[in-house]
Design an enzyme around this catalytic site. Sequence first.
Site, PDB file in Angstrom:
ATOM      1  N   SER A 107       9.155  -5.796  -8.906  1.00  0.00           N
ATOM      2  CA  SER A 107       8.920  -4.394  -8.609  1.00  0.00           C
ATOM      3  C   SER A 107       9.612  -3.511  -9.649  1.00  0.00           C
ATOM      4  CB  SER A 107       9.456  -4.118  -7.217  1.00  0.00           C
ATOM      5  OG  SER A 107       9.100  -2.840  -6.849  1.00  0.00           O
ATOM      6  N   GLY A 108       8.869  -2.588 -10.224  1.00  0.00           N
ATOM      7  CA  GLY A 108       9.435  -1.668 -11.206  1.00  0.00           C
ATOM      8  C   GLY A 108       9.376  -2.182 -12.633  1.00  0.00           C
ATOM      9  N   THR A 112       1.908  -1.723 -12.667  1.00  0.00           N
ATOM     10  CA  THR A 112       0.894  -0.715 -12.381  1.00  0.00           C
ATOM     11  C   THR A 112       0.618   0.115 -13.633  1.00  0.00           C
ATOM     12  OG1 THR A 112       1.658  -0.699 -10.135  1.00  0.00           O
ATOM     13  CG2 THR A 112       0.317   1.144 -10.797  1.00  0.00           C
ATOM     14  N   ASN A 157      11.822   0.992  -7.355  1.00  0.00           N
ATOM     15  CA  ASN A 157      10.823   1.715  -8.135  1.00  0.00           C
ATOM     16  C   ASN A 157      10.412   2.964  -7.362  1.00  0.00           C
ATOM     17  OD1 ASN A 157       8.583   2.582  -9.543  1.00  0.00           O
ATOM     18  ND2 ASN A 157       7.469   0.640  -9.418  1.00  0.00           N
ATOM     19  N   SER A 160       6.522   2.461  -6.131  1.00  0.00           N
ATOM     20  CA  SER A 160       6.286   1.033  -5.945  1.00  0.00           C
ATOM     21  C   SER A 160       5.001   0.797  -5.153  1.00  0.00           C
ATOM     22  CB  SER A 160       7.486   0.456  -5.186  1.00  0.00           C
ATOM     23  OG  SER A 160       7.244  -0.878  -4.882  1.00  0.00           O
ATOM     24  N   SER A 161       4.133  -0.081  -5.674  1.00  0.00           N
ATOM     25  CA  SER A 161       2.893  -0.381  -4.935  1.00  0.00           C
ATOM     26  C   SER A 161       3.268  -1.261  -3.751  1.00  0.00           C
ATOM     27  CB  SER A 161       1.905  -1.138  -5.809  1.00  0.00           C
ATOM     28  OG  SER A 161       1.997  -0.719  -7.139  1.00  0.00           O
ATOM     29  N   GLY A 384       5.376  -8.721  -7.362  1.00  0.00           N
ATOM     30  CA  GLY A 384       6.073  -9.883  -7.919  1.00  0.00           C
ATOM     31  C   GLY A 384       7.105 -10.398  -6.927  1.00  0.00           C
ATOM     32  N   GLU A 386      10.205 -10.935  -4.781  1.00  0.00           N
ATOM     33  CA  GLU A 386      11.122  -9.911  -4.291  1.00  0.00           C
ATOM     34  C   GLU A 386      12.301 -10.597  -3.641  1.00  0.00           C
ATOM     35  OE1 GLU A 386       8.754  -5.820  -3.220  1.00  0.00           O
ATOM     36  OE2 GLU A 386       9.491  -6.999  -1.572  1.00  0.00           O
TER      37      GLU A 386
END
Length: 1003
Positions: A107-108, A112, A157, A160-161, A384, A386
């Site tokens: 994440s981050g 994206t 993030n 974050s998605s 991804g 986590e």
Amino acid sequence: MEASLTARDRVGIQDFVLLDTYTSETAFLDNLRKRFHENLIYTYIGTLLVSVNPYKELDIYSKKQMDTYMGVNFFELPPHIYALADNAFRTMMSEFNNHFILISGESGAGKTEASKKILQFYAVSCPSTKVLNNVRDRLLLSNPVLEAFGNAKTLKNDNSSRFGKYMDIQFDHQGGAVGGHILSYLLEKSRVVHQNHGERNFHIFYQLVEGGEEDLLRWLGLERNCKHYRYLVQGKCAKVSSINDKSDWKTVRKALSVIDLSESDIENLFGIIASVLHMGNIKFEADARGYATLNNNQEMQWVSKLLGIPNQVLQQGLTHRKIEAKSEEVFSPFSVDHAVYARDALAKAIYGRTFSWLVNKINESLANMDSSRKTVIGLLDIYGFEVFSVNSFEQFCINYCNEKLQQLFIELTLKSEQEEYEMEGIEWEPVPYFNNKIICDLVEEKFRGIISLLDEECLRPGEATDLTFLEKMEDKIGGHPHFVTHKLADQKTRKTLERGDFRLLHYAGEVTYCVVGFLDKNNDLLYRNGKEVMRQSKNAIIKHCFPSTEPDSKRRPETVVTQFKNSLVGLTEILMMKEPWYVRCIKPNEAKQPGHFDDVLVRHQVKYLGLMEHLRVRRAGFAYRRKYEIFLQRYKPLCPDTWPNWKGTAAEGVRCLIKHLGYKSDEYKMGRTKIFIRHPRTLFATEDAFQVCKHKLATRIQAKYKGYKVKGNYVKQREAATKIETCWRGLMARRERQRRAWAVKVIKKFIKGFMNRHQPACTDNSEYLAYVRHSYLTRLKENLPKTVLEKDSWLTPPPILQEVSQVLKKIYIRHMVRKYVLGITPQRKAQVQSVTSALFKGKKENYPFSVCRPFADTRISGPPQYSVPVVKYDRNGFRPRLRQLIFTQEAAYLVEEAKIKQWIDYSSLKGVSVSNLSDNFLILHVTCDDSKQKGDLVLQCDFLFEALTKLSVIANKQNCIHVVQGSVRFDIQPGREGFVDFKSGQESMVYRAKNGHLMVVSL
Ligand SMILES: Nc1ncnc2c1ncn2[C@@H]1O[C@H](COP(=O)(O)OP(=O)(O)O)[C@@H](O)[C@H]1O
Ligand SMILES: [Mg+2]
């Protein structure tokens, strides 16, 4: 790439494959760090792209950069995401196959952003028309909408998605983007009702409250204050400096209309968002017996208004559970805790289903209506690995997803390496690597895997709790090397585990999961009457999301984890059919700071992204491979036999070159089209030699032409060359002078003639007038009217030919009329005189053209009995073409406009094949020995059943229609066969598969 080999000391190596110490994580990190500090965020491992988040705007995404990378060979320019996008696109265009780009990272890390960059690149680089621009805008604008509803600020993030996204971009055979399709995976619904400290709910809530127009907020009963809403403030950070909710609102609002949402859809959508906020503020009180009550709550009334559900029904739904006892329905009251649980469950369900509705809506607006062949590039932007300090059910699902993708990655990478070796005729040496299948099995194996055990515990009668689930796991998979719990651990490990924890040894590292909440989240229980209440809604979206046809709770719906597992199986299936490209994103530090490279953090990611593993596979045999032509072109100055020109084949040239350079036999292999070099040092030595040689050559050439240190021969040669050059230039100049003098004379005469053109004939204008006459008559000859109807289009004559032209015109028209009258048939007479002219004359532009074209009773033998439009696929190459299929009493015809392209007498029609699936293909098989026949016909027809019925009746061929499974063989021409493969999948597609067959995928 070769060009930058020289700069390797400063900027590191652009392709990790060329790292000599490729097994060393430290060397890997050094290279990444060196490049990161030079703002070089991209590095290759072969064709895989590693990207490090710069956390600052870099000037590398301009239109100019895009142009630079368009259509350029992968290794010619420094690594870039555009190079990867461009290569995927060009391979798709040249090989007519499907591709996907898998973007992964924690994440981050920039996934994206990477997927947006790729989309933008295609938006700019693909051919465009008005229609395509429309599709392009929708593809681009679907992003802010999905981000508003599916992204949130987390600790990792700010954007974050919170869902996985797979997006297909569909291209026609000219490379235009003609459509798209999005699949979403497991939205983190729990965020709607709960956020950890420092995190926010989904962006859209804050955007609406901060940016919504006054009127809208009034209509929704909202106040412009996020703090007012329980569901927005649990993380205590409604305001974030990096996010501008107000301006984001405007973007999203605009995007919603571009992606085809009607005003009433938008109204309903915001009604739902607002009602979730109101729902969060509903408070329950306990009555004397401890049951939950709602005292004419104002929030309740807003929910009731916005969702269009009677207040009473809603109250009952939130405070009671419906129990069915035999034929009776009994309502049992909730305790306050239960009521809160039911309320939150409802809020989550409403939001989750609305999100799915939105994705469907976007898909409808991106849908490509044309069913003919298209190829796709898929973009997978998925969560991804986590690892938090406390990991729960969501992390378990996310990490399981990554295990599955790693499996796929290993399989595909190894496979493609192996295929390349095979193609080049080089022996494959097995590569040792860690296969994470053992962990995938631990999670997903039937009956024994964690998912099965969890489902079993969720579904069994009796008192099942998170702890009984833990015990069950200990019992069934206790001995597994990748699984440990507090009870099973040795003393040392036990200290790091709580009693309710279990730990999985993922391929990327250990993750400790807290078992609390697993059962609940997996059940995702929405009490049955919650659903029933929603079904009464007048809000069209809610109505759609809670259909009355949904199976009731008598049949339990699939658990969350099983649904997720199934969707991953579907995803793997989609990906396996396509050619892979990879982008691995890395986060340089946790503080989102530019210029800061945290070694420990990056090392961890390098490890769990499997980068070392990938590099090992890519380097298993050979570090470097290049086509012979490219290698020879660069290094040919290193050998006197290949410099300046090599006459033989490139492979022979390379052989000669490396013999001269003294390559040892174990340092390289010669493939069919490429040279493979085992160690980077061999290549570097060659490159260094090339640099030295280049210098020497340059000095020599300069010296030769400056004529400094040279004597004898060189001087003579130079003098002779100068002499020849002087003579030649003199000759050319004299010729030029003559030509110009002649031109001056001609032009002068012409101007004089023009000035005297109205005078009687004299020497000054005679030539000019002759020219005018000649020119007019010649042009007239080429522009004579073709039919009597065009008689007014007579070419205007110059003044001196007025009279002549009149006479000529009269003669010519008389001639045309005579010709026409003589040639007219009785039918034509009728046609011109009556019906057609009454119908069309003066109304339809192309009517005049029809007059000179006689009508026929029929253009085929025997009157047509039936006709239908079809798409015909070429037997070679499968290009789609629009045709008309016509059945007469004797034969079937394939017609393009008025031209018969192929006909099949029913006597030579051997059979017709169609698949058992839901596609609309038919294959007409014809007898091979009929030399008039071209081969079998592969057709796609929207009226398949009608057409086949007609055919069977007209041709009396009921027995020759075959419904087949899997694959149909057809004759390209006698003795050459082709295949059409049929299968069902998640989206309907027609494309040429890797094996050269036409692949028809139907839903
Ligand atoms: N190529 C890039 N250039 C500049 N900033 C970037 C880039 N990639 C990521 N970022 C920054 O990092 C943040 C997180 O990236 P994002 O793509 O949302 O991560 P992920 O999707 O992997 O969770 C972005 O909001 C942006 O500020
Ligand atoms: Mg993301």
